[in-house]
Design a protein around this motif. Structure first.
Motif, PDB file in Angstrom:
ATOM      1  N   SER A  52       0.818  -1.214   0.000  1.00 52.68           N
ATOM      2  CA  SER A  52       0.000   0.000   0.000  1.00 52.68           C
ATOM      3  C   SER A  52       0.850   1.262   0.000  1.00 52.68           C
ATOM      4  CB  SER A  52      -0.925   0.008   1.216  1.00 52.68           C
ATOM      5  OG  SER A  52      -0.166   0.037   2.422  1.00 52.68           O
ATOM      6  N   SER A  53       2.181   1.091   0.069  1.00 53.37           N
ATOM      7  CA  SER A  53       3.061   2.254   0.127  1.00 53.37           C
ATOM      8  C   SER A  53       3.740   2.549  -1.207  1.00 53.37           C
ATOM      9  CB  SER A  53       4.129   2.057   1.216  1.00 53.37           C
ATOM     10  OG  SER A  53       4.848   0.859   0.995  1.00 53.37           O
ATOM     11  N   GLN A  54       3.449   1.731  -2.219  1.00 51.58           N
ATOM     12  CA  GLN A  54       3.998   1.969  -3.561  1.00 51.58           C
ATOM     13  C   GLN A  54       5.525   2.015  -3.552  1.00 51.58           C
ATOM     14  OE1 GLN A  54       1.999   2.835  -6.772  1.00 51.58           O
ATOM     15  NE2 GLN A  54       0.963   1.334  -5.494  1.00 51.58           N
ATOM     16  N   ARG A  55       6.129   0.999  -2.894  1.00 48.99           N
ATOM     17  CA  ARG A  55       7.590   0.939  -2.845  1.00 48.99           C
ATOM     18  C   ARG A  55       8.124  -0.343  -3.476  1.00 48.99           C
ATOM     19  NH1 ARG A  55       8.821   5.835  -2.564  1.00 48.99           N
ATOM     20  NH2 ARG A  55      10.970   5.061  -2.519  1.00 48.99           N
ATOM     21  N   VAL A  56       7.265  -1.182  -4.024  1.00 48.19           N
ATOM     22  CA  VAL A  56       7.699  -2.474  -4.563  1.00 48.19           C
ATOM     23  C   VAL A  56       7.677  -2.444  -6.082  1.00 48.19           C
ATOM     24  CG1 VAL A  56       7.243  -4.957  -4.697  1.00 48.19           C
ATOM     25  CG2 VAL A  56       6.891  -3.735  -2.529  1.00 48.19           C
ATOM     26  N   ILE A  57       8.785  -2.878  -6.680  1.00 50.49           N
ATOM     27  CA  ILE A  57       8.891  -3.055  -8.126  1.00 50.49           C
ATOM     28  C   ILE A  57       8.911  -4.561  -8.387  1.00 50.49           C
ATOM     29  CG2 ILE A  57      10.317  -2.686 -10.169  1.00 50.49           C
ATOM     30  CD1 ILE A  57      11.503  -0.232  -8.722  1.00 50.49           C
ATOM     31  N   TYR A  58       7.915  -5.033  -9.087  1.00 48.73           N
ATOM     32  CA  TYR A  58       7.743  -6.473  -9.323  1.00 48.73           C
ATOM     33  C   TYR A  58       8.245  -6.797 -10.733  1.00 48.73           C
ATOM     34  CZ  TYR A  58       5.128 -10.879  -9.968  1.00 48.73           C
ATOM     35  OH  TYR A  58       4.751 -12.177 -10.207  1.00 48.73           O
ATOM     36  N   VAL A  59       9.175  -7.733 -10.837  1.00 49.14           N
ATOM     37  CA  VAL A  59       9.717  -8.101 -12.140  1.00 49.14           C
ATOM     38  C   VAL A  59       9.574  -9.609 -12.359  1.00 49.14           C
ATOM     39  CG1 VAL A  59      11.343  -6.184 -12.219  1.00 49.14           C
ATOM     40  CG2 VAL A  59      12.067  -8.358 -11.232  1.00 49.14           C
ATOM     41  N   GLY A  60       9.393  -9.991 -13.601  1.00 50.68           N
ATOM     42  CA  GLY A  60       9.264 -11.399 -13.949  1.00 50.68           C
ATOM     43  C   GLY A  60       9.558 -11.597 -15.422  1.00 50.68           C
ATOM     44  N   SER A  61       9.432 -12.825 -15.878  1.00 55.33           N
ATOM     45  CA  SER A  61       9.679 -13.118 -17.282  1.00 55.33           C
ATOM     46  C   SER A  61       8.866 -14.332 -17.693  1.00 55.33           C
ATOM     47  CB  SER A  61      11.170 -13.376 -17.534  1.00 55.33           C
ATOM     48  OG  SER A  61      11.530 -14.674 -17.123  1.00 55.33           O
ATOM     49  N   THR A  62       8.912 -14.625 -18.991  1.00 55.36           N
ATOM     50  CA  THR A  62       8.207 -15.795 -19.529  1.00 55.36           C
ATOM     51  C   THR A  62       9.116 -17.008 -19.655  1.00 55.36           C
ATOM     52  OG1 THR A  62       8.710 -15.083 -21.786  1.00 55.36           O
ATOM     53  CG2 THR A  62       6.630 -14.319 -20.839  1.00 55.36           C
ATOM     54  N   SER A  63      10.337 -16.921 -19.120  1.00 57.43           N
ATOM     55  CA  SER A  63      11.314 -17.986 -19.366  1.00 57.43           C
ATOM     56  C   SER A  63      10.927 -19.312 -18.739  1.00 57.43           C
ATOM     57  CB  SER A  63      12.696 -17.559 -18.862  1.00 57.43           C
ATOM     58  OG  SER A  63      12.687 -17.376 -17.465  1.00 57.43           O
ATOM     59  N   LYS A  64      10.149 -19.285 -17.645  1.00 55.97           N
ATOM     60  CA  LYS A  64       9.768 -20.536 -16.979  1.00 55.97           C
ATOM     61  C   LYS A  64       8.375 -21.005 -17.385  1.00 55.97           C
ATOM     62  CE  LYS A  64      13.612 -20.950 -14.846  1.00 55.97           C
ATOM     63  NZ  LYS A  64      14.564 -21.993 -15.274  1.00 55.97           N
ATOM     64  N   VAL A  65       7.438 -20.079 -17.503  1.00 55.33           N
ATOM     65  CA  VAL A  65       6.076 -20.510 -17.843  1.00 55.33           C
ATOM     66  C   VAL A  65       5.944 -20.835 -19.335  1.00 55.33           C
ATOM     67  CG1 VAL A  65       4.993 -19.272 -15.950  1.00 55.33           C
ATOM     68  CG2 VAL A  65       5.281 -18.126 -18.141  1.00 55.33           C
ATOM     69  N   LEU A  66       6.828 -20.276 -20.175  1.00 54.77           N
ATOM     70  CA  LEU A  66       6.808 -20.596 -21.609  1.00 54.77           C
ATOM     71  C   LEU A  66       8.166 -21.150 -22.024  1.00 54.77           C
ATOM     72  CD1 LEU A  66       4.677 -17.604 -22.938  1.00 54.77           C
ATOM     73  CD2 LEU A  66       3.986 -20.006 -22.707  1.00 54.77           C
ATOM     74  N   PHE A  67       9.058 -20.297 -22.534  1.00 57.66           N
ATOM     75  CA  PHE A  67      10.389 -20.793 -22.888  1.00 57.66           C
ATOM     76  C   PHE A  67      11.373 -19.627 -22.910  1.00 57.66           C
ATOM     77  CE2 PHE A  67       7.615 -20.343 -26.534  1.00 57.66           C
ATOM     78  CZ  PHE A  67       8.312 -19.499 -27.387  1.00 57.66           C
ATOM     79  N   PRO A  68      12.643 -19.885 -22.553  1.00 56.81           N
ATOM     80  CA  PRO A  68      13.623 -18.800 -22.404  1.00 56.81           C
ATOM     81  C   PRO A  68      13.887 -18.028 -23.691  1.00 56.81           C
ATOM     82  CG  PRO A  68      14.402 -20.802 -21.329  1.00 56.81           C
ATOM     83  CD  PRO A  68      13.180 -21.183 -22.116  1.00 56.81           C
TER      84      PRO A  68
END
Length: 207
Positions: free
Chosen positions: A41-57
């Motif tokens: 709720s403090s807007q201090r988190v930057i969330y990062v991810g990728s498709t390398s595991k759920v699809l392919f690298p």
């Protein structure tokens, strides 16, 4: 509804928390955990991810969920680093997500991986694997703590001579930890898992 959290230290110091999501979709006995970003709720988190595991690298598409205050800055930085991404690949992925196909794909993967995890655990018990697995609820790998003498590097090297690539846990730590090995299971068919666990047990139990 999940409770909201504040991060006063990050807010006071005007710093950011980077949440690197890694295979969180794959939990097998309970629902996936909510991300910190979704609770923030403090807007201090930057969330990062990728498709390398759920699809392919090789798709090479990542993403970031960022606070509104950073959107313009991130856009300018992206323009400096790279004029544009793979537009056709991004458009195809967007259609894949919008159609619901991605979520069906993840559910199929979760079922298949849960079966392979079950085979792994059953085989480890059947072949008396001298390793303890304290956490088996999720992910695409299992960290096992050795219950036999010797360093994890020595055991990993011994297994490599048998044609098995099973890295030591000490490779991933900057300080001394309990010796162990890191096993992958999601990429292998059940019969391959059984044969490999039998070979691991024979190698580790050899005197």
């Amino acid at each position: 509804m999940a409770a909201a959290f504040r991060f006063p230290v990050a807010a006071n110091k005007k710093s950011w928390i980077v949440e690197d999501d890694y295979d969180s979709e794959f939990r097998y006995s309970r629902a996936p955990l909510p991300s910190l970003q979704s609770l923030d709720s403090s807007q201090r988190v930057i969330y990062v991810g990728s498709t390398s595991k759920v699809l392919f690298p090789s798709l090479r598409i990542g993403y970031a969920v960022i606070p509104i205050s950073l959107v313009e800055k991130f856009a300018r930085l992206r323009a400096v680093l790279d004029e544009h991404g793979p537009l056709i690949d991004q458009a195809a992925l967007a259609e894949f997500i919008d159609s619901g196909a991605l979520y069906r794909h993840i559910r199929r993967c979760r079922r298949a991986y849960a079966q392979r995890l079950s085979v792994f655990k059953d085989s480890a018990s059947q072949f008396d694997l001298p390793i303890r697995f304290p956490h088996t609820d999720g992910g695409m790998n299992l960290a096992g703590l050795l219950c036999c003498p010797g360093s994890d590097k020595e055991h990993s090297l011994r297994l490599s001579r048998e044609g098995l690539e099973i890295p030591p846990l000490s490779r991933y730590s900057l300080r001394a930890i309990s010796p162990g090995l890191l096993f992958g299971f999601t990429a292998f068919e059940p019969n391959t898992i059984r044969r490999s666990i039998k070979l691991v047990s024979r190698a580790l139990n050899a005197r």
